[in-house]
Write an enzyme that holds these catalytic residues in place. Structure first.
Site, PDB file in Angstrom:
ATOM      1  N   ARG A 100      17.807  68.212  34.748  1.00  0.00           N
ATOM      2  CA  ARG A 100      17.102  66.954  35.035  1.00  0.00           C
ATOM      3  C   ARG A 100      16.315  66.414  33.843  1.00  0.00           C
ATOM      4  NH1 ARG A 100      16.201  69.691  39.808  1.00  0.00           N
ATOM      5  NH2 ARG A 100      17.579  68.980  41.466  1.00  0.00           N
ATOM      6  N   LYS A 127      18.543  54.639  24.323  1.00  0.00           N
ATOM      7  CA  LYS A 127      19.784  54.434  25.079  1.00  0.00           C
ATOM      8  C   LYS A 127      20.730  55.569  24.734  1.00  0.00           C
ATOM      9  CE  LYS A 127      20.139  49.429  25.690  1.00  0.00           C
ATOM     10  NZ  LYS A 127      20.922  48.225  25.344  1.00  0.00           N
ATOM     11  N   GLU A 162      24.330  45.660  10.995  1.00  0.00           N
ATOM     12  CA  GLU A 162      23.201  45.728  11.944  1.00  0.00           C
ATOM     13  C   GLU A 162      21.884  45.434  11.224  1.00  0.00           C
ATOM     14  OE1 GLU A 162      23.559  46.048  15.171  1.00  0.00           O
ATOM     15  OE2 GLU A 162      25.436  47.133  15.519  1.00  0.00           O
ATOM     16  N   LYS A 180      12.878  47.293  15.604  1.00  0.00           N
ATOM     17  CA  LYS A 180      13.458  47.737  16.876  1.00  0.00           C
ATOM     18  C   LYS A 180      12.378  48.358  17.764  1.00  0.00           C
ATOM     19  CE  LYS A 180      17.140  49.896  19.387  1.00  0.00           C
ATOM     20  NZ  LYS A 180      18.500  50.411  19.443  1.00  0.00           N
ATOM     21  N   GLU A 192      15.409  47.063  29.020  1.00  0.00           N
ATOM     22  CA  GLU A 192      16.198  45.833  28.965  1.00  0.00           C
ATOM     23  C   GLU A 192      16.125  45.064  30.284  1.00  0.00           C
ATOM     24  OE1 GLU A 192      19.897  46.576  26.953  1.00  0.00           O
ATOM     25  OE2 GLU A 192      20.406  44.454  26.914  1.00  0.00           O
ATOM     26  N   ARG A 200      14.789  42.808  24.992  1.00  0.00           N
ATOM     27  CA  ARG A 200      15.638  43.761  24.270  1.00  0.00           C
ATOM     28  C   ARG A 200      17.029  43.183  24.000  1.00  0.00           C
ATOM     29  NH1 ARG A 200      15.701  50.349  24.761  1.00  0.00           N
ATOM     30  NH2 ARG A 200      17.430  50.668  23.342  1.00  0.00           N
ATOM     31  N   ASN A 253      21.340  42.221  20.879  1.00  0.00           N
ATOM     32  CA  ASN A 253      22.780  42.054  21.082  1.00  0.00           C
ATOM     33  C   ASN A 253      23.339  40.816  20.387  1.00  0.00           C
ATOM     34  OD1 ASN A 253      22.905  44.367  22.693  1.00  0.00           O
ATOM     35  ND2 ASN A 253      22.240  43.211  24.491  1.00  0.00           N
ATOM     36  N   HIS A 307      27.012  40.471  19.568  1.00  0.00           N
ATOM     37  CA  HIS A 307      27.718  41.565  20.239  1.00  0.00           C
ATOM     38  C   HIS A 307      28.687  41.097  21.328  1.00  0.00           C
ATOM     39  CE1 HIS A 307      25.103  44.017  17.871  1.00  0.00           C
ATOM     40  NE2 HIS A 307      25.533  45.133  18.404  1.00  0.00           N
ATOM     41  N   HIS A 313      32.211  42.674  20.964  1.00  0.00           N
ATOM     42  CA  HIS A 313      32.848  43.564  21.945  1.00  0.00           C
ATOM     43  C   HIS A 313      34.253  43.072  22.287  1.00  0.00           C
ATOM     44  CE1 HIS A 313      28.619  44.981  23.320  1.00  0.00           C
ATOM     45  NE2 HIS A 313      29.085  45.700  22.329  1.00  0.00           N
ATOM     46  N   HIS A 355      32.453  49.222  14.575  1.00  0.00           N
ATOM     47  CA  HIS A 355      31.553  48.379  15.366  1.00  0.00           C
ATOM     48  C   HIS A 355      30.796  47.374  14.488  1.00  0.00           C
ATOM     49  CE1 HIS A 355      28.742  47.242  18.488  1.00  0.00           C
ATOM     50  NE2 HIS A 355      27.731  47.636  17.722  1.00  0.00           N
TER      51      HIS A 355
HETATM   52  P1  NAD Z   1      29.837  57.956  14.230  1.00  0.00           P
HETATM   53  O1  NAD Z   1      28.779  58.718  14.862  1.00  0.00           O
HETATM   54  O2  NAD Z   1      31.224  58.079  14.762  1.00  0.00           O
HETATM   55  O3  NAD Z   1      29.871  58.298  12.668  1.00  0.00           O
HETATM   56  C1  NAD Z   1      30.819  57.667  11.838  1.00  0.00           C
HETATM   57  C2  NAD Z   1      31.594  58.679  11.012  1.00  0.00           C
HETATM   58  O4  NAD Z   1      30.779  59.117   9.942  1.00  0.00           O
HETATM   59  C3  NAD Z   1      32.024  59.935  11.754  1.00  0.00           C
HETATM   60  O5  NAD Z   1      33.286  60.315  11.306  1.00  0.00           O
HETATM   61  C4  NAD Z   1      30.978  60.967  11.325  1.00  0.00           C
HETATM   62  O6  NAD Z   1      31.481  62.269  11.384  1.00  0.00           O
HETATM   63  C5  NAD Z   1      30.712  60.546   9.910  1.00  0.00           C
HETATM   64  N1  NAD Z   1      29.389  60.844   9.387  1.00  0.00           N
HETATM   65  C6  NAD Z   1      28.215  60.657  10.007  1.00  0.00           C
HETATM   66  N2  NAD Z   1      27.208  60.888   9.169  1.00  0.00           N
HETATM   67  C7  NAD Z   1      27.741  61.276   7.999  1.00  0.00           C
HETATM   68  C8  NAD Z   1      27.202  61.634   6.741  1.00  0.00           C
HETATM   69  N3  NAD Z   1      25.899  61.580   6.493  1.00  0.00           N
HETATM   70  N4  NAD Z   1      28.066  62.004   5.768  1.00  0.00           N
HETATM   71  C9  NAD Z   1      29.400  62.003   5.993  1.00  0.00           C
HETATM   72  N5  NAD Z   1      29.976  61.629   7.142  1.00  0.00           N
HETATM   73  C10 NAD Z   1      29.145  61.270   8.139  1.00  0.00           C
HETATM   74  O7  NAD Z   1      29.543  56.382  14.215  1.00  0.00           O
HETATM   75  P2  NAD Z   1      28.201  55.520  14.218  1.00  0.00           P
HETATM   76  O8  NAD Z   1      28.608  54.208  13.665  1.00  0.00           O
HETATM   77  O9  NAD Z   1      27.068  56.226  13.634  1.00  0.00           O
HETATM   78  O10 NAD Z   1      27.884  55.355  15.772  1.00  0.00           O
HETATM   79  C11 NAD Z   1      28.703  54.622  16.641  1.00  0.00           C
HETATM   80  C12 NAD Z   1      28.289  54.901  18.056  1.00  0.00           C
HETATM   81  O11 NAD Z   1      26.935  54.513  18.212  1.00  0.00           O
HETATM   82  C13 NAD Z   1      29.081  54.148  19.103  1.00  0.00           C
HETATM   83  O12 NAD Z   1      29.506  55.051  20.089  1.00  0.00           O
HETATM   84  C14 NAD Z   1      28.080  53.161  19.693  1.00  0.00           C
HETATM   85  O13 NAD Z   1      28.323  52.893  21.053  1.00  0.00           O
HETATM   86  C15 NAD Z   1      26.789  53.893  19.483  1.00  0.00           C
HETATM   87  N6  NAD Z   1      25.600  53.028  19.438  1.00  0.00           N
HETATM   88  C16 NAD Z   1      24.573  53.354  20.257  1.00  0.00           C
HETATM   89  C17 NAD Z   1      23.426  52.589  20.235  1.00  0.00           C
HETATM   90  C18 NAD Z   1      22.263  52.989  21.089  1.00  0.00           C
HETATM   91  O14 NAD Z   1      21.273  52.238  21.161  1.00  0.00           O
HETATM   92  N7  NAD Z   1      22.308  54.146  21.698  1.00  0.00           N
HETATM   93  C19 NAD Z   1      23.315  51.471  19.396  1.00  0.00           C
HETATM   94  C20 NAD Z   1      24.396  51.173  18.569  1.00  0.00           C
HETATM   95  C21 NAD Z   1      25.547  51.955  18.598  1.00  0.00           C
HETATM   96  N1  GLY Z   2      21.584  48.571  20.397  1.00  0.00           N
HETATM   97  C1  GLY Z   2      20.995  47.769  21.430  1.00  0.00           C
HETATM   98  C2  GLY Z   2      19.816  48.420  22.078  1.00  0.00           C
HETATM   99  O1  GLY Z   2      19.395  49.476  21.691  1.00  0.00           O
HETATM  100  O2  GLY Z   2      19.271  47.873  22.994  1.00  0.00           O
END
Ligand code: NAD
Ligand code: GLY
Length: 366
Positions: A125, A147, A189, A231, A241, A246, A250, A253, A257, A270
């Protein structure tokens, strides 16, 4: 030598937490944890790429501090944000004796952060969660704000929670090993923050394209700290949100998307799709008389100089993109809401947009 040179606090009353930003600080993760709470046991969740580079540094720090820990790896990539992986991690944590005082440490990009955060939010939990974001996107966006979640087949981020970390440790040095395309995707971003919230920051970026393109650490630390602060301010005002505040995050976005879905998440990262999406949204704002064309031009110039894509690809039909936008999970009560600029540094939510205007904005972005 390690050096913490920036600190941002996400103010959420009893869920408030610090974001520490510096160079080489991942080597001091145990000290950062101990500043937050007593930690005796941790589960470090990472992906194969990140673990190869940084697991040993985290390992050494936790070991030296006498913190019992296990490293749990998932494959790199979006496919890892799955229910199957969440279950695999829950089971491993159970086998390893994780309890309510165990801290989950996410060591990786947004994929690892979202997955590990979701596992932390749901195991027993909810147990403490600590973020060490290693992509630029994760450092400026996904590690801040709580998130967390996983994907369902055909539905990104469909299952999740709001689960704030107890702290975030951002080591700028890890960006040196990040593949260049991933780095640039994170910059989209960064540009977004300037457009939605801070005209001075937008200008700061325009004035520093060269050091940004060469990943100059001091400039990056300043940029990451500014984005985290922006942020954090938004999240403080609308953690879940609910008020619309918040939603400004987006910007771009809705179009993004649709582009990602139309290309089956295979053609664009992305952030690359965000870059194109922001220009579509900006052209929509132009059509609605909210801004002049020069505001779009400023964004396009900056995104071009940061070597991000700026055009909707010719092979995607505008009508198909519009249909995908209507299905976006941000449609509420059947209404699609757009985040549109009124100037550099300010956006508004607009929900009375005619589909023909959205179509025209896509067409104008080819
Ligand atoms: P990711 O986590 O897939 O990382 C991208 C690539 O880089 C991967 O292959 C990873 O292994 C590699 N990598 C990471 N750090 C590294 C480093 N320092 N050196 C070498 N390689 C490295 O991609 P991302 O763009 O970081 O994240 C995308 C995800 O984030 C999506 O799933 C998206 O939905 C999510 N996201 C979440 C939020 C949120 O608020 N929670 C906001 C935006 C995006
Ligand atoms: N990336 C959008 C949010 O965190 O709300």
């Amino acid at each position: 030598m390690t050096n913490i040179n920036q600190r941002v606090v996400v103010e959420l009353v009893e869920r408030s937490y610090p974001i520490e930003i510096g160079s080489g600080i991942v080597a001091d993760v145990a000290a950062a944890l101990s500043r937050l709470q007593r930690v005796t046991k941790a589960m470090v969740i990472s992906d194969e790429n990140v673990a190869t580079h940084y697991a040993s540094v985290v390992d050494a720090s936790l070991r030296q501090a006498g913190i019992e820990f296990s490293l749990l790896r998932v494959p790199a990539g979006e496919v890892s944000k799955s229910a199957a992986n969440a279950e695999m991690l829950w089971r491993k944590m159970l086998d390893l004796g994780a309890d309510r005082s165990t801290v989950v440490i996410a060591l990786g990009g947004g994929v690892v952060g979202d997955l590990a955060g979701f596992v932390a939010a749901t195991y027993a939990r909810g147990i403490p969660f600590f973020q060490i974001p290693t992509t630029l996107l994760a450092q400026v966006d996904s590690s801040v704000g709580g998130k967390v979640g996983i994907n369902l087949p055909g539905a990104k981020n469909m299952v999740g929670a709001f689960w704030q970390p107890i702290g975030v440790l951002i080591d700028i040095d890890v960006l040196t090993t990040l593949p260049i395309r991933e780095y640039r995707a994170g910059l989209a971003e960064v540009v977004k923050y300037g457009m939605i919230l801070d005209a001075d920051f937008f200008q700061f970026l325009c004035d520093r394209v060269e050091p940004i393109n060469t990943r100059e650490p001091n400039v990056l630390a300043e940029i990451v700290a500014c984005c985290c602060q922006l942020k954090a301010d938004v999240v403080r005002e609308d953690e879940r949100e609910l008020t619309g505040r918040r939603s400004v995050l987006n910007y771009g976005h809705t179009f993004c998307h649709a582009i990602e879905a139309a290309t089956e998440y295979g053609a664009y990262l992305h952030g690359e799709a965000v870059a194109i999406g922001m220009l579509c949204a900006s052209r929509l704002a132009e059509r609605l008389g909210r801004i002049d064309a020069d505001v779009t031009q400023l964004q396009e110039d900056l995104l071009n100089r940061l070597e991000l894509p700026t055009k909707v690809p010719e092979n995607l039909q505008s009508e198909d993109l519009l249909a995908l936008m209507q299905r976006d999970k941000k449609v509420e009560h059947g209404k699609l809401r757009y985040v549109l600029p009124t100037r550099v540094g300010h956006v508004e939510l607009v929900d009375d947009v005619q589909p023909s205007d959205a179509l025209a904005a896509i067409e104008a972005s080819r």
